[in-house]
Structures are given as structure tokens and as C-alpha cells.
Design a protein around this motif. Structure first.
Motif, PDB file in Angstrom:
ATOM      1  N   CYS A  55      32.588  26.315  20.495  1.00 19.32           N
ATOM      2  CA  CYS A  55      31.179  26.719  20.459  1.00 19.32           C
ATOM      3  C   CYS A  55      30.473  26.332  21.752  1.00 19.32           C
ATOM      4  CB  CYS A  55      30.475  26.045  19.275  1.00 19.32           C
ATOM      5  SG  CYS A  55      28.695  26.389  19.177  1.00 19.32           S
ATOM      6  N   ALA A  56      29.671  27.253  22.270  1.00 18.29           N
ATOM      7  CA  ALA A  56      28.804  26.978  23.412  1.00 18.29           C
ATOM      8  C   ALA A  56      27.367  26.967  22.928  1.00 18.29           C
ATOM      9  CB  ALA A  56      28.993  28.027  24.491  1.00 18.29           C
ATOM     10  N   ARG A  57      26.635  25.895  23.220  1.00 17.53           N
ATOM     11  CA  ARG A  57      25.214  25.803  22.887  1.00 17.53           C
ATOM     12  C   ARG A  57      24.420  25.749  24.180  1.00 17.53           C
ATOM     13  NH1 ARG A  57      25.361  21.559  17.720  1.00 17.53           N
ATOM     14  NH2 ARG A  57      26.452  23.009  16.327  1.00 17.53           N
ATOM     15  N   ILE A  58      23.441  26.634  24.284  1.00 25.59           N
ATOM     16  CA  ILE A  58      22.685  26.791  25.525  1.00 25.59           C
ATOM     17  C   ILE A  58      21.221  26.451  25.275  1.00 25.59           C
ATOM     18  CG2 ILE A  58      22.221  28.304  27.465  1.00 25.59           C
ATOM     19  CD1 ILE A  58      25.186  28.028  26.809  1.00 25.59           C
ATOM     20  N   PRO A  63      16.245  32.544  26.046  1.00 22.45           N
ATOM     21  CA  PRO A  63      17.366  32.823  25.131  1.00 22.45           C
ATOM     22  C   PRO A  63      17.743  34.297  25.103  1.00 22.45           C
ATOM     23  CG  PRO A  63      15.350  32.354  23.903  1.00 22.45           C
ATOM     24  CD  PRO A  63      15.070  32.004  25.328  1.00 22.45           C
ATOM     25  N   GLU A  64      16.784  35.175  25.463  1.00 25.19           N
ATOM     26  CA  GLU A  64      17.083  36.605  25.445  1.00 25.19           C
ATOM     27  C   GLU A  64      18.080  36.992  26.538  1.00 25.19           C
ATOM     28  OE1 GLU A  64      13.196  36.030  27.775  1.00 25.19           O
ATOM     29  OE2 GLU A  64      14.181  35.195  26.000  1.00 25.19           O
ATOM     30  N   ALA A  65      18.362  36.087  27.473  1.00 22.65           N
ATOM     31  CA  ALA A  65      19.342  36.367  28.526  1.00 22.65           C
ATOM     32  C   ALA A  65      20.771  36.344  27.991  1.00 22.65           C
ATOM     33  CB  ALA A  65      19.203  35.346  29.659  1.00 22.65           C
ATOM     34  N   PHE A  66      20.939  35.867  26.764  1.00 23.93           N
ATOM     35  CA  PHE A  66      22.274  35.730  26.190  1.00 23.93           C
ATOM     36  C   PHE A  66      22.453  36.698  25.026  1.00 23.93           C
ATOM     37  CE2 PHE A  66      21.286  31.850  28.368  1.00 23.93           C
ATOM     38  CZ  PHE A  66      22.466  31.512  29.007  1.00 23.93           C
ATOM     39  N   PRO A  67      23.668  37.196  24.792  1.00 24.42           N
ATOM     40  CA  PRO A  67      24.918  36.823  25.448  1.00 24.42           C
ATOM     41  C   PRO A  67      25.132  37.429  26.821  1.00 24.42           C
ATOM     42  CG  PRO A  67      25.358  38.489  23.816  1.00 24.42           C
ATOM     43  CD  PRO A  67      23.892  38.147  23.679  1.00 24.42           C
ATOM     44  N   GLY A  68      24.332  38.439  27.220  1.00 22.93           N
ATOM     45  CA  GLY A  68      24.530  39.027  28.542  1.00 22.93           C
ATOM     46  C   GLY A  68      25.943  39.561  28.690  1.00 22.93           C
ATOM     47  N   VAL A  69      26.560  39.284  29.829  1.00 19.38           N
ATOM     48  CA  VAL A  69      27.912  39.790  30.074  1.00 19.38           C
ATOM     49  C   VAL A  69      28.936  39.162  29.132  1.00 19.38           C
ATOM     50  CG1 VAL A  69      27.470  40.320  32.489  1.00 19.38           C
ATOM     51  CG2 VAL A  69      28.293  38.061  31.878  1.00 19.38           C
ATOM     52  N   LEU A  70      28.577  38.048  28.506  1.00 19.34           N
ATOM     53  CA  LEU A  70      29.507  37.414  27.565  1.00 19.34           C
ATOM     54  C   LEU A  70      29.711  38.263  26.314  1.00 19.34           C
ATOM     55  CD1 LEU A  70      28.146  33.767  27.837  1.00 19.34           C
ATOM     56  CD2 LEU A  70      30.220  34.683  28.883  1.00 19.34           C
ATOM     57  N   TRP A  84      35.095  32.347  19.066  1.00 23.37           N
ATOM     58  CA  TRP A  84      34.218  31.334  19.653  1.00 23.37           C
ATOM     59  C   TRP A  84      32.797  31.726  19.270  1.00 23.37           C
ATOM     60  CZ3 TRP A  84      30.685  32.021  23.919  1.00 23.37           C
ATOM     61  CH2 TRP A  84      30.658  33.325  24.443  1.00 23.37           C
ATOM     62  N   SER A  85      31.857  30.832  19.429  1.00 27.35           N
ATOM     63  CA  SER A  85      30.480  31.121  19.028  1.00 27.35           C
ATOM     64  C   SER A  85      29.519  30.717  20.136  1.00 27.35           C
ATOM     65  CB  SER A  85      30.119  30.393  17.728  1.00 27.35           C
ATOM     66  OG  SER A  85      30.174  28.991  17.894  1.00 27.35           O
ATOM     67  N   LEU A  86      28.358  31.350  20.115  1.00 24.59           N
ATOM     68  CA  LEU A  86      27.335  31.134  21.139  1.00 24.59           C
ATOM     69  C   LEU A  86      25.994  30.908  20.454  1.00 24.59           C
ATOM     70  CD1 LEU A  86      26.402  31.191  24.101  1.00 24.59           C
ATOM     71  CD2 LEU A  86      26.242  33.675  23.914  1.00 24.59           C
ATOM     72  N   ASP A  87      25.447  29.706  20.600  1.00 25.29           N
ATOM     73  CA  ASP A  87      24.155  29.355  20.023  1.00 25.29           C
ATOM     74  C   ASP A  87      23.156  29.117  21.155  1.00 25.29           C
ATOM     75  OD1 ASP A  87      25.509  29.370  17.631  1.00 25.29           O
ATOM     76  OD2 ASP A  87      25.684  27.190  17.506  1.00 25.29           O
ATOM     77  N   THR A  88      21.997  29.742  21.072  1.00 30.59           N
ATOM     78  CA  THR A  88      20.958  29.461  22.058  1.00 30.59           C
ATOM     79  C   THR A  88      19.838  28.658  21.405  1.00 30.59           C
ATOM     80  OG1 THR A  88      19.823  31.550  21.617  1.00 30.59           O
ATOM     81  CG2 THR A  88      21.438  31.541  23.400  1.00 30.59           C
ATOM     82  N   ILE A  89      19.331  27.683  22.133  1.00 27.58           N
ATOM     83  CA  ILE A  89      18.224  26.855  21.685  1.00 27.58           C
ATOM     84  C   ILE A  89      17.062  27.083  22.643  1.00 27.58           C
ATOM     85  CG2 ILE A  89      17.434  24.494  21.320  1.00 27.58           C
ATOM     86  CD1 ILE A  89      20.872  24.383  21.065  1.00 27.58           C
TER      87      ILE A  89
END
Length: 288
Positions: A55-58, A63-70, A84-89
């Protein structure tokens, strides 16, 4: 809340034809997404999550920039599959006062603004929920031009952990006290300055995620790439065999795998010596 009367003052009587009536507004698409501020991490593009998935936490003001190219190609497919997971804070809701201020002027004077320690600390506390306290299992990183350079070894270390928390800086940086108090690691994408850490975060996550088993179709390919050892990768070729008078090196079409391996090693050494003398010196030292 203001109520609307049942019969507006200027309503057209029943059966009458309205004069110069404005056209009806277009109906909104049912597929449109709504984004609202939240103190809870946003779990992006992962309808399902494999147990124990990395997990990636940003922590970010954007936060609107993610996930972007990911969210594209193999990393996006793996994200959707829950590998895998992507959490934005969102940092903004942790700000101070009516306007949720997250920064203030530098102590001692100077240009720009600095992210406040108390604001960042609240976001870090939120990001740490459910994450191991052991930094070997879950690194906490501030993306900073003064940090250690990001490398393939860093990506391997992060990929071997349970996850990572990345703090995206803005303005002139972050109050040093919160970096010290939380023992935050500082990592730099390169010797240049950017307006924020979001692009750097996506680059680092991409380099890390592709090392997770199952993300790439052929995991063995990661072992032959540039920076997997101390040599740059050899040149690559594909069809057509002749393009604008330029031929694929005959050895690559020979079917002799021993000779192909020898050619690739030789080319990797040549390119490394020419382009990266620092890596070449490390390579020679490792052979001694």
C-alpha cells in the motif's frame, strides 16, 4: 434553508404559452463523479484488495493528482486488481482556522511559506493508522530535494515492505520539528527543484510497484534492467530486421544464446563505461 413557494409569483398560468421562457438546463450525466474533502484516506481504483497487498499512502494538498499515470498500463491494471493499493490523505482538512491554513511564514524571515508542524503531524497520525510502527516494514518519507537520491535499491527496499507513506511537500518545505519528531526519511528524485512532491511520488511509486510479484507479466525482466546491478542495460531491437538501412546486429538473430548473452554483457559494459563512469567504477570494484 429557504423554502420555494408552491406557486411562484411569476408562474405561467396552466395552458398558457410562456413568452421568452429560458431553455431547460441540460441534465447532468449520471456518470459524473463527486469529490469532497475527507479526513479519511481515499482508496483509489481498488474495488478489491488482495490480503497483505502493498500500500502507498500519499499526504498531499492535491489528492486529485492521483492516481495519475499510476492508473494506466500495468500499474493501473494491478491497482484495479488489488495487487497494490493507493490511499490519498488530503492535507487541507487538517489545517487551522476557518480557512484551513496549512502553512505560515518562515521563522527568521525569508521568502515563501512553510507547512506547519502541527498540521502535518495530524495528517501523519491519520496516515499511520493500521500501519506497522516498524519503519523497516513501513517507511515514512518526505519528498525533499535535500534528501538521499532515490535509486533502484530504494525501490527494492520499499517493495519488500508492507507499504510506504509519502509526504508531498509544497512551498518552501516542512517545519523541521515534525520531520525530527516522526523520524521521517528524506528522499530526493534528483538534483533539481519542483513545485511539489506529487510528480516525484508517482515516479517513485511506479518504480516500486513494478517490483511487486504479479505486477509485471515477466518478473524476470526486472533482473536484467538498468540499475538492477551496476551496469546499464544493453541496447534492445525488434522487427523489422532492417529499418532505413539499419540492421539488427546479426548475433541477435543467430539463435546462439551463449553468444547473444556475451554480446549483451559487452554492450552493457561499453555503455556504462561511456555514460556512467561512476557506475563503471562500482562495477570494477565489485569484480575485484
Amino acid at each position: 434553508m429557504t423554502q420555494t413557494p408552491d406557486t411562484p409569483k411569476d408562474a405561467t398560468p396552466e395552458g398558457a404559452t410562456p413568452v421568452d421562457a429560458p431553455p431547460a438546463p441540460p441534465r447532468k450525466s449520471h456518470g459524473r463523479l463527486t469529490i469532497s474533502a475527507s479526513l479519511q484516506p481515499r482508496d483509489l481504483m481498488a474495488p478489491q484488495r488482495v490480503k497483505g497487498a502493498w500500500c502507498a499512502r500519499i499526504i498531499t494538498l492535491f489528492p486529485e493528482a492521483f492516481p495519475g499515470v499510476l492508473g494506466l498500463s500495468l500499474t493501473g491494471k494491478a491497482l484495479a486488481m488489488g495487487l497494490w493499493s493507493l490511499d490519498t490523505i488530503d492535507l487541507r482538512p487538517f489545517g487551522e482556522g476557518k480557512h484551513r491554513n496549512v502553512d505560515d511564514t518562515p521563522a527568521g524571515g525569508g521568502a515563501g511559506m512553510v507547512l506547519r508542524a502541527d498540521v502535518v503531524a495530524r495528517a501523519l497520525t491519520q496516515a499511520g493508522q493500521g500501519a506497522p510502527a516498524d519503519r523497516a516494514r513501513w517507511p515514512v518519507v518526505f519528498l525533499s530535494p535535500r534528501g538521499r537520491p532515490f535509486s533502484q535499491e530504494t525501490a527494492r527496499r520499499w517493495a519488500a515492505a508492507d507499504g510506504v507513506t509519502l509526504l508531498c511537500g509544497r512551498f518552501e518545505g516542512v517545519d523541521q520539528r515534525v520531520i525530527d519528531a516522526y523520524g521521517i526519511e528524506e528522499v530526493s528524485l534528483g538534483d533539481f527543484v519542483m513545485t511539489g512532491g506529487e510528480i516525484a511520488a508517482q515516479a517513485m511509486i511506479d518504480a516500486t510497484v513494478r517490483l511487486i510479484p504479479g505486477v509485471l507479466g515477466n518478473h524476470a525482466s526486472t533482473e536484467e534492467e538498468s540499475f538492477s546491478g551496476t551496469l546499464l542495460e544493453h541496447p534492445q531491437y525488434t522487427r523489422p530486421p532492417v529499418w532505413e538501412g539499419r540492421e539488427i546486429p546479426p548475433v541477435l538473430l543467430s539463435g546462439n544464446h551463449a553468444e547473444i548473452a556475451k554480446w549483451r554483457q559487452s554492450e552493457a559494459e561499453r555503455l556504462t563505461a561511456e555514460r556512467r563512469p561512476d557506475l563503471w567504477a562500482r562495477h570494477l570494484a565489485g569484480k575485484g
